[in-house]
Design a protein around this motif. Sequence first.
Motif, short mmCIF file in Angstrom:
data_model
loop_
_atom_site.label_atom_id
_atom_site.label_comp_id
_atom_site.label_asym_id
_atom_site.label_seq_id
_atom_site.Cartn_x
_atom_site.Cartn_y
_atom_site.Cartn_z
N LEU A 143 -75.89 -9.25 59.55
CA LEU A 143 -77.06 -9.73 58.80
C LEU A 143 -77.56 -10.98 59.50
N GLY A 144 -78.79 -10.98 59.95
CA GLY A 144 -79.32 -12.15 60.64
C GLY A 144 -79.61 -13.29 59.68
N PRO A 145 -79.25 -14.53 60.03
CA PRO A 145 -79.66 -15.67 59.21
C PRO A 145 -81.17 -15.66 59.00
N TRP A 146 -81.58 -15.78 57.74
CA TRP A 146 -83.00 -15.75 57.37
C TRP A 146 -83.66 -14.43 57.71
N ILE A 147 -82.88 -13.37 57.88
CA ILE A 147 -83.40 -12.04 58.23
C ILE A 147 -84.32 -12.18 59.44
N SER A 148 -83.90 -12.97 60.40
CA SER A 148 -84.70 -13.23 61.58
C SER A 148 -84.20 -12.38 62.75
N GLU A 149 -85.10 -11.61 63.32
CA GLU A 149 -84.79 -10.78 64.48
C GLU A 149 -85.83 -11.01 65.58
N SER A 150 -85.41 -10.91 66.80
CA SER A 150 -86.35 -10.80 67.91
C SER A 150 -86.62 -9.32 68.14
N GLU A 151 -87.50 -9.01 69.07
CA GLU A 151 -87.74 -7.60 69.38
C GLU A 151 -86.53 -6.95 70.04
N ASN A 152 -85.56 -7.76 70.48
CA ASN A 152 -84.38 -7.24 71.17
C ASN A 152 -83.16 -7.07 70.26
N THR A 153 -83.20 -7.61 69.05
CA THR A 153 -81.99 -7.71 68.23
C THR A 153 -81.28 -6.38 68.01
N PRO A 154 -81.95 -5.32 67.54
CA PRO A 154 -81.20 -4.07 67.34
C PRO A 154 -80.55 -3.54 68.62
N ASP A 155 -81.23 -3.70 69.76
CA ASP A 155 -80.65 -3.25 71.03
C ASP A 155 -79.39 -4.04 71.35
N LEU A 156 -79.45 -5.36 71.16
CA LEU A 156 -78.31 -6.21 71.49
C LEU A 156 -77.14 -5.95 70.54
N LEU A 157 -77.42 -5.69 69.27
CA LEU A 157 -76.36 -5.38 68.32
C LEU A 157 -75.67 -4.07 68.69
N ALA A 158 -76.46 -3.04 68.94
CA ALA A 158 -75.88 -1.75 69.32
C ALA A 158 -75.10 -1.87 70.62
N GLY A 159 -75.62 -2.64 71.57
CA GLY A 159 -74.94 -2.83 72.84
C GLY A 159 -73.64 -3.59 72.72
N ASN A 160 -73.50 -4.36 71.63
CA ASN A 160 -72.26 -5.10 71.39
C ASN A 160 -71.34 -4.39 70.40
N GLY A 161 -71.58 -3.12 70.17
CA GLY A 161 -70.66 -2.33 69.36
C GLY A 161 -70.88 -2.37 67.87
N TYR A 162 -71.98 -2.97 67.40
CA TYR A 162 -72.24 -2.98 65.96
C TYR A 162 -72.68 -1.60 65.49
N ARG A 163 -72.18 -1.21 64.31
CA ARG A 163 -72.52 0.10 63.74
C ARG A 163 -73.70 0.01 62.79
N TYR A 164 -73.87 -1.15 62.14
CA TYR A 164 -74.97 -1.23 61.16
C TYR A 164 -75.54 -2.64 61.10
N VAL A 165 -76.78 -2.70 60.58
CA VAL A 165 -77.49 -3.95 60.38
C VAL A 165 -78.06 -3.94 58.97
N LEU A 166 -78.18 -5.12 58.35
CA LEU A 166 -78.67 -5.23 56.98
C LEU A 166 -80.06 -5.86 56.90
N ASP A 167 -80.69 -6.13 58.02
CA ASP A 167 -81.94 -6.88 58.02
C ASP A 167 -83.14 -6.12 57.48
N TRP A 168 -83.11 -4.79 57.58
CA TRP A 168 -84.29 -3.99 57.27
C TRP A 168 -84.21 -3.47 55.83
N ALA A 169 -85.02 -4.04 54.94
CA ALA A 169 -85.00 -3.65 53.53
C ALA A 169 -86.11 -2.64 53.25
N HIS A 170 -86.12 -1.56 54.02
CA HIS A 170 -87.24 -0.61 53.95
C HIS A 170 -86.91 0.66 53.20
N ASP A 171 -85.68 0.81 52.65
CA ASP A 171 -85.31 2.10 52.08
C ASP A 171 -84.17 1.92 51.08
#
Length: 293
Positions: free
Chosen positions: A153-181
């Motif tokens: 979960l990003g502090p302040w739900i702050s992401e760059s355009e690269n964040t999901p790529d960098l998380l997946a590249g570092n082995g993260y399975r999930y992110v909580l930043d997107w409250a779309h569903d």
Amino acid sequence: MSPSHHNRYAYRPIIGRPDYAWPDGRRLAIYIGVNYEVFDFGSGLGAELAPSQTEPDVMNFAWRDYGNRVGAWRLFDLFDRLALRTTALVNAEVLERCPGLAEACRDRGDEIAAHGGSNARAQGTMVRRREKHLIEDVTQRLAKLGVRPTGWLGPWISESENTPDLLAGNGYRYVLDWAHDDQPTRLTTDYGELLSIPYSQEINDIPAIIARKQEAETFASMIRDNVEQLLSECDRRPLVLGIALHPYIMGQAHRVPALARVLTELRTANDPRIWWTTAGDIATYVNANDLAV
């Protein structure tokens, strides 16, 4: 996709999706995400109880620090009474600045998920190299608790355009930043798919209490009404509710009773449709059964 689109997921309405159930045939997955955060003294970002007059802003800094010194432990007592395992969203700097706090989350069996380094800084403006280093550093520091985090979960739900790529590249399975569903969905990244697990910006004490100036009883009613509505829909589709808490807000003595009442009501009702779980266990189940859209 148009140039203004994020290109992470396509539009797909909640209706008409494949149906499935959570473990044991349950239909509504509920988890509690508790934010354990640290802030800088005299600078940086931070929620405000009241407008700051001078720097260093002793009043707001100390109010936030109360959550780590007192509020968190008050919430631990509540969760222990209700036998609730939570998702602990931990700033990596908590390990150095609040020794024993993250360890207490681990020792009570909470899932440890990454919540950046500090809540005094947002990562959305970082260049790719610096953000990559931040994610790697946070991951390594939290892994010292004994389990490498797989959720972010990003502090302040702050992401760059690269964040999901960098998380997946570092082995993260999930992110909580997107409250779309209200269901887990898949985000497209340069390193394969990354799960988005629902994390509410509505059933969240910061927007409710700090931004909207509501109080604990209203927030508890929001939890109650949200669960009631989702239960009325869950025969048609499986759903997820993440309840977002901050110890410096809901850990205040006058707010805990209202939170305790609604959580006690929900737990003692023992509704067979509800799966009390963690964000990480939701991600594990979804990935193991290839369920997310």
